[in-house]
Write a protein that holds these residues in place. Sequence first.
Motif, PDB file in Angstrom:
ATOM      1  N   CYS A 180       9.871   3.381  -1.118  1.00 26.21           N
ATOM      2  CA  CYS A 180       8.902   3.987  -2.032  1.00 26.21           C
ATOM      3  C   CYS A 180       8.012   4.961  -1.280  1.00 26.21           C
ATOM      4  CB  CYS A 180       8.044   2.905  -2.699  1.00 26.21           C
ATOM      5  SG  CYS A 180       8.884   1.968  -3.974  1.00 26.21           S
ATOM      6  N   GLY A 181       7.724   4.645  -0.026  1.00 32.59           N
ATOM      7  CA  GLY A 181       6.927   5.556   0.782  1.00 32.59           C
ATOM      8  C   GLY A 181       7.647   6.857   1.027  1.00 32.59           C
ATOM      9  N   SER A 210      -0.244   1.751   8.277  1.00 31.48           N
ATOM     10  CA  SER A 210      -0.475   2.119   6.882  1.00 31.48           C
ATOM     11  C   SER A 210      -1.523   1.230   6.222  1.00 31.48           C
ATOM     12  CB  SER A 210       0.837   2.052   6.083  1.00 31.48           C
ATOM     13  OG  SER A 210       1.249   0.716   5.901  1.00 31.48           O
ATOM     14  N   LEU A 211      -1.855   0.097   6.868  1.00 33.22           N
ATOM     15  CA  LEU A 211      -2.880  -0.800   6.339  1.00 33.22           C
ATOM     16  C   LEU A 211      -4.283  -0.240   6.523  1.00 33.22           C
ATOM     17  CD1 LEU A 211      -1.696  -4.288   7.634  1.00 33.22           C
ATOM     18  CD2 LEU A 211      -1.601  -3.453   5.302  1.00 33.22           C
ATOM     19  N   GLN A 212      -4.433   0.680   7.455  1.00 38.00           N
ATOM     20  CA  GLN A 212      -5.767   1.168   7.802  1.00 38.00           C
ATOM     21  C   GLN A 212      -6.252   2.202   6.786  1.00 38.00           C
ATOM     22  OE1 GLN A 212      -6.771  -0.755  10.299  1.00 38.00           O
ATOM     23  NE2 GLN A 212      -4.654  -1.483  10.286  1.00 38.00           N
ATOM     24  N   LYS A 245       0.856  -1.177   0.000  1.00 42.05           N
ATOM     25  CA  LYS A 245       0.000   0.000   0.000  1.00 42.05           C
ATOM     26  C   LYS A 245       0.895   1.230   0.000  1.00 42.05           C
ATOM     27  CE  LYS A 245      -3.590   2.402   2.597  1.00 42.05           C
ATOM     28  NZ  LYS A 245      -4.468   2.393   3.774  1.00 42.05           N
ATOM     29  N   PRO A 246       0.819   2.069  -1.048  1.00 39.20           N
ATOM     30  CA  PRO A 246       1.756   3.189  -1.151  1.00 39.20           C
ATOM     31  C   PRO A 246       1.405   4.330  -0.218  1.00 39.20           C
ATOM     32  CG  PRO A 246       0.202   3.278  -2.949  1.00 39.20           C
ATOM     33  CD  PRO A 246      -0.096   1.998  -2.192  1.00 39.20           C
ATOM     34  N   TRP A 247       2.443   5.011   0.282  1.00 37.88           N
ATOM     35  CA  TRP A 247       2.259   6.265   0.991  1.00 37.88           C
ATOM     36  C   TRP A 247       2.476   7.386   0.002  1.00 37.88           C
ATOM     37  CZ3 TRP A 247       6.484   3.746   4.168  1.00 37.88           C
ATOM     38  CH2 TRP A 247       5.935   2.881   5.097  1.00 37.88           C
ATOM     39  N   ASN A 302       4.798   1.606  -5.235  1.00 37.75           N
ATOM     40  CA  ASN A 302       5.573   0.384  -5.416  1.00 37.75           C
ATOM     41  C   ASN A 302       4.696  -0.618  -6.156  1.00 37.75           C
ATOM     42  OD1 ASN A 302       7.195  -1.819  -5.252  1.00 37.75           O
ATOM     43  ND2 ASN A 302       7.375  -1.842  -3.037  1.00 37.75           N
ATOM     44  N   ILE A 303       4.941  -0.819  -7.447  1.00 37.70           N
ATOM     45  CA  ILE A 303       4.037  -1.623  -8.261  1.00 37.70           C
ATOM     46  C   ILE A 303       4.650  -2.923  -8.731  1.00 37.70           C
ATOM     47  CG2 ILE A 303       2.783   0.409  -9.075  1.00 37.70           C
ATOM     48  CD1 ILE A 303       4.364   0.243 -11.661  1.00 37.70           C
TER      49      ILE A 303
END
Length: 287
Positions: free
Chosen positions: A233-234, A51-53, A24-26, A240-241
Amino acid sequence: MTVYEIITNRILEKLEKGTLPWHKPWNGEALIPKNLINKKNYRGINSLILSLQDFNSPYWLTFNQANSLNGYVKAGERGTPVVFWKRLTVEQEDSSGEITEKTIPLLRYYTVFNLMQCENIPENKIPVIEKRDIPPIKICEEMIDGMPNRPEIRKHTGDRAYYSPKEDYIGLPLRDQFKSPEEYYSTMFHELIHSTGHEKRLNRPTLVDYSPFGTTNYSKEELIAEMGACFLCGYAGIENITIDNSASYVASWLKVLKDDTKLLIIASGAAQRAVDFILNKKEVDSE
């Protein structure tokens, strides 16, 4: 249920659905989860779990912290567990009656709530989030160039990205061979994380002690590299793909995590240390 099990089970829920939660990107460092009171970034497993939330605010606080600001947590809101490491000094007596001191790690967890789960928090206590106007690609180049004791990066026209611990260099396809700039940099970050494990850098056992594909040690090192790449990446503010062989990776990680509930916290800590090394960060946050 132990702290390790509580945190690991949260991640396993995502993995069992076929998703990689640390992907999950920031949107840049400004949106990395942080405590509203002390403004410190949450690190390692805490950064990951928060960061999952599904909240738009990066700010988190405990029930008591909300009350200290004359605010409160909305009724019915579910908090998120975060962990806290503390070194505890204890005395122990040996067979001869001699008393010695021993330092042991103590792991505790507590519950935090996102700012969006709270009400009546004074506006002057909530920092304004400034969007960075520096192009993400430039940021990536600065991060790579700023890495201390960086390994050699060899560009080639092949289709393989890798890090060679024996010769201490990164092999990477040319940039125009990738589908997007984000894919190029996230792949680079993955290999840079691997390189931090070299004995002349962080001397990480999962890299230094060679293990072939499919072994537990191999899976641990790949987990560290993939999580570390996501953290980088965050910081850069890019998505981040990339994930090679995601189905087999998820299956492998599921087995390893179920067999060792401490692994996720340990791996995220190792990933955070690798990120700190690359970013040349000297300070260490407590959360």
